[in-house]
Write a protein that holds these residues in place. Structure first.
Motif, PDB file in Angstrom:
ATOM      1  N   THR A 199       0.823  -1.218   0.000  1.00 25.80           N
ATOM      2  CA  THR A 199       0.000   0.000   0.000  1.00 25.80           C
ATOM      3  C   THR A 199       0.853   1.263   0.000  1.00 25.80           C
ATOM      4  O   THR A 199       0.330   2.359  -0.186  1.00 25.80           O
ATOM      5  CB  THR A 199      -0.926   0.025   1.229  1.00 25.80           C
ATOM      6  OG1 THR A 199      -0.133  -0.048   2.421  1.00 25.80           O
ATOM      7  CG2 THR A 199      -1.894  -1.157   1.184  1.00 25.80           C
ATOM      8  N   GLU A 200       2.157   1.103   0.199  1.00 28.26           N
ATOM      9  CA  GLU A 200       3.069   2.246   0.224  1.00 28.26           C
ATOM     10  C   GLU A 200       4.363   1.895  -0.498  1.00 28.26           C
ATOM     11  O   GLU A 200       4.871   0.784  -0.386  1.00 28.26           O
ATOM     12  CB  GLU A 200       3.376   2.638   1.671  1.00 28.26           C
ATOM     13  CG  GLU A 200       4.243   3.871   1.815  1.00 28.26           C
ATOM     14  CD  GLU A 200       4.539   4.208   3.274  1.00 28.26           C
ATOM     15  OE1 GLU A 200       4.054   5.245   3.742  1.00 28.26           O
ATOM     16  OE2 GLU A 200       5.252   3.405   3.931  1.00 28.26           O
ATOM     17  N   THR A 201       4.870   2.830  -1.254  1.00 20.05           N
ATOM     18  CA  THR A 201       6.156   2.653  -1.931  1.00 20.05           C
ATOM     19  C   THR A 201       6.835   4.018  -2.004  1.00 20.05           C
ATOM     20  O   THR A 201       6.512   4.911  -1.220  1.00 20.05           O
ATOM     21  CB  THR A 201       5.975   2.024  -3.324  1.00 20.05           C
ATOM     22  OG1 THR A 201       7.268   1.737  -3.883  1.00 20.05           O
ATOM     23  CG2 THR A 201       5.205   2.936  -4.263  1.00 20.05           C
ATOM     24  N   GLY A 202       7.751   4.197  -2.918  1.00 18.41           N
ATOM     25  CA  GLY A 202       8.431   5.479  -3.038  1.00 18.41           C
ATOM     26  C   GLY A 202       9.626   5.399  -3.958  1.00 18.41           C
ATOM     27  O   GLY A 202       9.760   4.459  -4.750  1.00 18.41           O
ATOM     28  N   VAL A 203      10.503   6.390  -3.853  1.00 17.04           N
ATOM     29  CA  VAL A 203      11.712   6.468  -4.678  1.00 17.04           C
ATOM     30  C   VAL A 203      12.906   6.715  -3.776  1.00 17.04           C
ATOM     31  O   VAL A 203      12.824   7.481  -2.806  1.00 17.04           O
ATOM     32  CB  VAL A 203      11.600   7.593  -5.723  1.00 17.04           C
ATOM     33  CG1 VAL A 203      12.915   7.749  -6.492  1.00 17.04           C
ATOM     34  CG2 VAL A 203      10.458   7.315  -6.697  1.00 17.04           C
ATOM     35  N   THR A 204      14.002   6.060  -4.110  1.00 15.78           N
ATOM     36  CA  THR A 204      15.260   6.226  -3.388  1.00 15.78           C
ATOM     37  C   THR A 204      16.328   6.740  -4.341  1.00 15.78           C
ATOM     38  O   THR A 204      16.499   6.189  -5.426  1.00 15.78           O
ATOM     39  CB  THR A 204      15.729   4.895  -2.772  1.00 15.78           C
ATOM     40  OG1 THR A 204      14.722   4.373  -1.910  1.00 15.78           O
ATOM     41  CG2 THR A 204      17.019   5.079  -1.995  1.00 15.78           C
ATOM     42  N   ILE A 205      17.026   7.812  -3.939  1.00 11.42           N
ATOM     43  CA  ILE A 205      18.223   8.262  -4.652  1.00 11.42           C
ATOM     44  C   ILE A 205      19.410   7.788  -3.831  1.00 11.42           C
ATOM     45  O   ILE A 205      19.544   8.137  -2.657  1.00 11.42           O
ATOM     46  CB  ILE A 205      18.269   9.799  -4.814  1.00 11.42           C
ATOM     47  CG1 ILE A 205      16.962  10.319  -5.419  1.00 11.42           C
ATOM     48  CG2 ILE A 205      19.470  10.199  -5.660  1.00 11.42           C
ATOM     49  CD1 ILE A 205      16.721   9.918  -6.843  1.00 11.42           C
ATOM     50  N   MET A 206      20.266   6.996  -4.433  1.00 10.98           N
ATOM     51  CA  MET A 206      21.385   6.400  -3.721  1.00 10.98           C
ATOM     52  C   MET A 206      22.656   6.493  -4.555  1.00 10.98           C
ATOM     53  O   MET A 206      22.615   6.796  -5.750  1.00 10.98           O
ATOM     54  CB  MET A 206      21.086   4.930  -3.421  1.00 10.98           C
ATOM     55  CG  MET A 206      20.717   4.133  -4.667  1.00 10.98           C
ATOM     56  SD  MET A 206      20.753   2.355  -4.445  1.00 10.98           S
ATOM     57  CE  MET A 206      22.510   2.047  -4.590  1.00 10.98           C
ATOM     58  N   GLN A 207      23.793   6.267  -3.909  1.00 10.90           N
ATOM     59  CA  GLN A 207      25.064   6.101  -4.610  1.00 10.90           C
ATOM     60  C   GLN A 207      25.278   4.616  -4.842  1.00 10.90           C
ATOM     61  O   GLN A 207      25.107   3.812  -3.934  1.00 10.90           O
ATOM     62  CB  GLN A 207      26.225   6.660  -3.787  1.00 10.90           C
ATOM     63  CG  GLN A 207      26.401   8.165  -3.854  1.00 10.90           C
ATOM     64  CD  GLN A 207      27.637   8.613  -3.102  1.00 10.90           C
ATOM     65  OE1 GLN A 207      27.913   8.158  -1.994  1.00 10.90           O
ATOM     66  NE2 GLN A 207      28.400   9.513  -3.701  1.00 10.90           N
ATOM     67  N   ILE A 208      25.659   4.261  -6.064  1.00 12.06           N
ATOM     68  CA  ILE A 208      25.844   2.841  -6.347  1.00 12.06           C
ATOM     69  C   ILE A 208      27.201   2.369  -5.827  1.00 12.06           C
ATOM     70  O   ILE A 208      28.142   3.155  -5.668  1.00 12.06           O
ATOM     71  CB  ILE A 208      25.718   2.533  -7.854  1.00 12.06           C
ATOM     72  CG1 ILE A 208      26.893   3.118  -8.643  1.00 12.06           C
ATOM     73  CG2 ILE A 208      24.408   3.047  -8.401  1.00 12.06           C
ATOM     74  CD1 ILE A 208      26.932   2.621 -10.080  1.00 12.06           C
ATOM     75  N   ARG A 209      27.257   1.071  -5.583  1.00 16.05           N
ATOM     76  CA  ARG A 209      28.495   0.408  -5.187  1.00 16.05           C
ATOM     77  C   ARG A 209      28.763  -0.732  -6.161  1.00 16.05           C
ATOM     78  O   ARG A 209      27.833  -1.269  -6.761  1.00 16.05           O
ATOM     79  CB  ARG A 209      28.397  -0.115  -3.756  1.00 16.05           C
ATOM     80  CG  ARG A 209      28.537   0.991  -2.723  1.00 16.05           C
ATOM     81  CD  ARG A 209      28.500   0.464  -1.317  1.00 16.05           C
ATOM     82  NE  ARG A 209      28.793   1.534  -0.352  1.00 16.05           N
ATOM     83  CZ  ARG A 209      28.487   1.473   0.923  1.00 16.05           C
ATOM     84  NH1 ARG A 209      27.865   0.406   1.403  1.00 16.05           N
ATOM     85  NH2 ARG A 209      28.788   2.471   1.737  1.00 16.05           N
ATOM     86  N   PRO A 210      30.018  -1.118  -6.303  1.00 14.67           N
ATOM     87  CA  PRO A 210      30.347  -2.173  -7.262  1.00 14.67           C
ATOM     88  C   PRO A 210      29.910  -3.552  -6.781  1.00 14.67           C
ATOM     89  O   PRO A 210      29.640  -3.757  -5.590  1.00 14.67           O
ATOM     90  CB  PRO A 210      31.878  -2.092  -7.358  1.00 14.67           C
ATOM     91  CG  PRO A 210      32.307  -1.514  -6.045  1.00 14.67           C
ATOM     92  CD  PRO A 210      31.216  -0.555  -5.648  1.00 14.67           C
ATOM     93  N   LYS A 211      29.770  -4.461  -7.729  1.00 16.20           N
ATOM     94  CA  LYS A 211      29.567  -5.898  -7.504  1.00 16.20           C
ATOM     95  C   LYS A 211      28.143  -6.289  -7.120  1.00 16.20           C
ATOM     96  O   LYS A 211      27.733  -7.431  -7.335  1.00 16.20           O
ATOM     97  CB  LYS A 211      30.536  -6.426  -6.437  1.00 16.20           C
ATOM     98  CG  LYS A 211      32.001  -6.257  -6.818  1.00 16.20           C
ATOM     99  CD  LYS A 211      32.920  -6.785  -5.738  1.00 16.20           C
ATOM    100  CE  LYS A 211      34.388  -6.574  -6.119  1.00 16.20           C
ATOM    101  NZ  LYS A 211      35.291  -7.063  -5.070  1.00 16.20           N
ATOM    102  N   ARG A 212      27.341  -5.388  -6.563  1.00 15.88           N
ATOM    103  CA  ARG A 212      25.963  -5.725  -6.184  1.00 15.88           C
ATOM    104  C   ARG A 212      25.033  -4.576  -6.520  1.00 15.88           C
ATOM    105  O   ARG A 212      25.409  -3.400  -6.426  1.00 15.88           O
ATOM    106  CB  ARG A 212      25.868  -6.028  -4.684  1.00 15.88           C
ATOM    107  CG  ARG A 212      26.592  -7.286  -4.234  1.00 15.88           C
ATOM    108  CD  ARG A 212      26.451  -7.461  -2.742  1.00 15.88           C
ATOM    109  NE  ARG A 212      25.044  -7.627  -2.353  1.00 15.88           N
ATOM    110  CZ  ARG A 212      24.627  -7.546  -1.098  1.00 15.88           C
ATOM    111  NH1 ARG A 212      25.481  -7.297  -0.119  1.00 15.88           N
ATOM    112  NH2 ARG A 212      23.338  -7.721  -0.825  1.00 15.88           N
ATOM    113  N   PHE A 213      23.808  -4.920  -6.924  1.00 11.73           N
ATOM    114  CA  PHE A 213      22.806  -3.909  -7.236  1.00 11.73           C
ATOM    115  C   PHE A 213      22.127  -3.398  -5.957  1.00 11.73           C
ATOM    116  O   PHE A 213      21.813  -4.169  -5.042  1.00 11.73           O
ATOM    117  CB  PHE A 213      21.721  -4.482  -8.160  1.00 11.73           C
ATOM    118  CG  PHE A 213      22.158  -4.660  -9.589  1.00 11.73           C
ATOM    119  CD1 PHE A 213      22.335  -3.564 -10.422  1.00 11.73           C
ATOM    120  CD2 PHE A 213      22.387  -5.923 -10.115  1.00 11.73           C
ATOM    121  CE1 PHE A 213      22.720  -3.714 -11.742  1.00 11.73           C
ATOM    122  CE2 PHE A 213      22.772  -6.090 -11.439  1.00 11.73           C
ATOM    123  CZ  PHE A 213      22.942  -4.980 -12.245  1.00 11.73           C
TER     124      PHE A 213
END
Length: 345
Positions: A199-213
């Protein structure tokens, strides 16, 4: 000797900007210092002749973006390399393009695009938008040098970026992810949000890291409600617009956002794998009416639901909610009601 170096500097970029540096700074007292300056300018490509930057004012560069002694921009507008493929990514690319073309520039100075090669992408939405707006396009993975960019932005790209590439960006690479991380890490968060009945979601702004999503630190996160009977396509469009606005806001305050970033919680992580045809089978005995409805809302716009009818596989092209099923005498709930219409010549 000085004359030779002055000519080289003129070839690197704008004479009016270089002239201002020449007269205001005592950097050119010896050949070695002059060579270091010219080499640094060549490396940063700040004053490149093929740049779209205008030099109407001798201090046009300095007034737009502060640069420290190491050549690192300390505030926007930024030089951005964008990675993306689909319609969800196009919304962020549109926002970046509008910011680049705005006056004054508040977030984006220059913008280039990385997407999948044309022979693989079948004219992906990001490639089409970039071509229509005359943005420089690089085919993954052959993207060339990245030292001239301040920050990368990746939205719905689908390829894991290597560590050596991430480290080339002084401010790292940002990701616009349509979920409240760490919930729904992976390539299909919107589909699993609808499928699960969140019933709830959203958006995340993040910095990526190598090897894993989707495991990097969070810069900003915002929530929104999932409307009843909302499809994944409708929710994705809403989150794409929401994410684009959040991206621009993040870029306008990037150093502060990075300084206040926080690691993702180790609790509540879930995975959102790609949707597949195997998910489209309806099992009338094991799935409730609500589950079948959510399955249709989640994947129906891309993959038709399937079931068996008198030994044959049929596609279910539409779905009627349980409260809207017409009462037909002699029928049983969840029984497929088949009507054959004949045309008389």
């Amino acid at each position: 000797m000085y004359v030779t170096m002055w000519i080289q500097l003129k070839h690197i970029g704008s004479q009016c900007v270089i002239t201002r540096v020449w007269h205001q700074h005592k950097l050119f007292r010896n050949y070695a210092c002059l060579w270091r300056v010219s080499s640094r300018l060549r490396e940063l490509r700040v004053f490149s002749n093929d740049s779209k930057r205008t030099h109407d004012s001798p201090c046009s560069f300095a007034s737009n973006s502060a640069v420290n002694g190491n050549g690192l921009r300390e505030r926007p507008p930024w030089r951005i390399l964008f990675f993306g493929t689909d319609e969800f990514a196009v919304e962020s690319l549109k926002a970046l393009t509008l910011s680049r073309d705005s006056s004054p520039k508040t977030a984006v100075d220059t913008l280039e695009v990385v997407t999948l090669p044309a022979f693989l992408s079948k004219e992906l939405p990001v490639r089409r938008f970039a071509s229509q707006n005359e943005l420089p396009i690089h085919d993954w993975p052959h993207i060339g040098p990245c030292e001239q960019f301040d920050v990368g932005v990746v939205v719905s790209f689908g390829c894991l970026l290597p560590e050596d590439l991430i480290l080339k960006f002084p401010y790292g690479i940002l990701n616009v992810h349509p979920s409240l991380l760490p919930r729904w890490r992976g390539p299909a968060p919107v589909f699993h949000t609808v499928l699960n009945g969140d019933t709830e979601t959203g958006v995340t702004i993040m910095q990526i890291r190598p090897k894993r999503f989707d495991v990097g630190p969070i810069l900003i996160q915002d929530k929104c409600l999932v409307q009843p009977h909302c499809t994944a396509q409708e929710l994705g469009a809403t989150l794409a617009k929401m994410g684009a606005k959040m991206l621009i806001s993040t870029l306008e305050n990037l150093p502060e956002r990075i300084q206040n970033k926080k690691e993702q919680s180790k609790q509540g992580a879930t995975f959102a794998p790609k949707i597949s045809v195997d998910m489209s089978w309806v099992n009338w005995e094991d799935q409730s009416c609500d589950q079948i409805g959510r399955l249709f809302q989640a994947i129906g716009s891309r993959i038709s639901l399937r079931t068996l009818w008198m030994g044959d596989t049929i596609k279910l092209l539409d779905f009627v909610g349980k409260n809207e099923i017409p009462v037909v005498s002699g029928t049983v709930p969840l029984l497929i009601f088949f009507v054959q219409q004949c045309c008389v010549p």
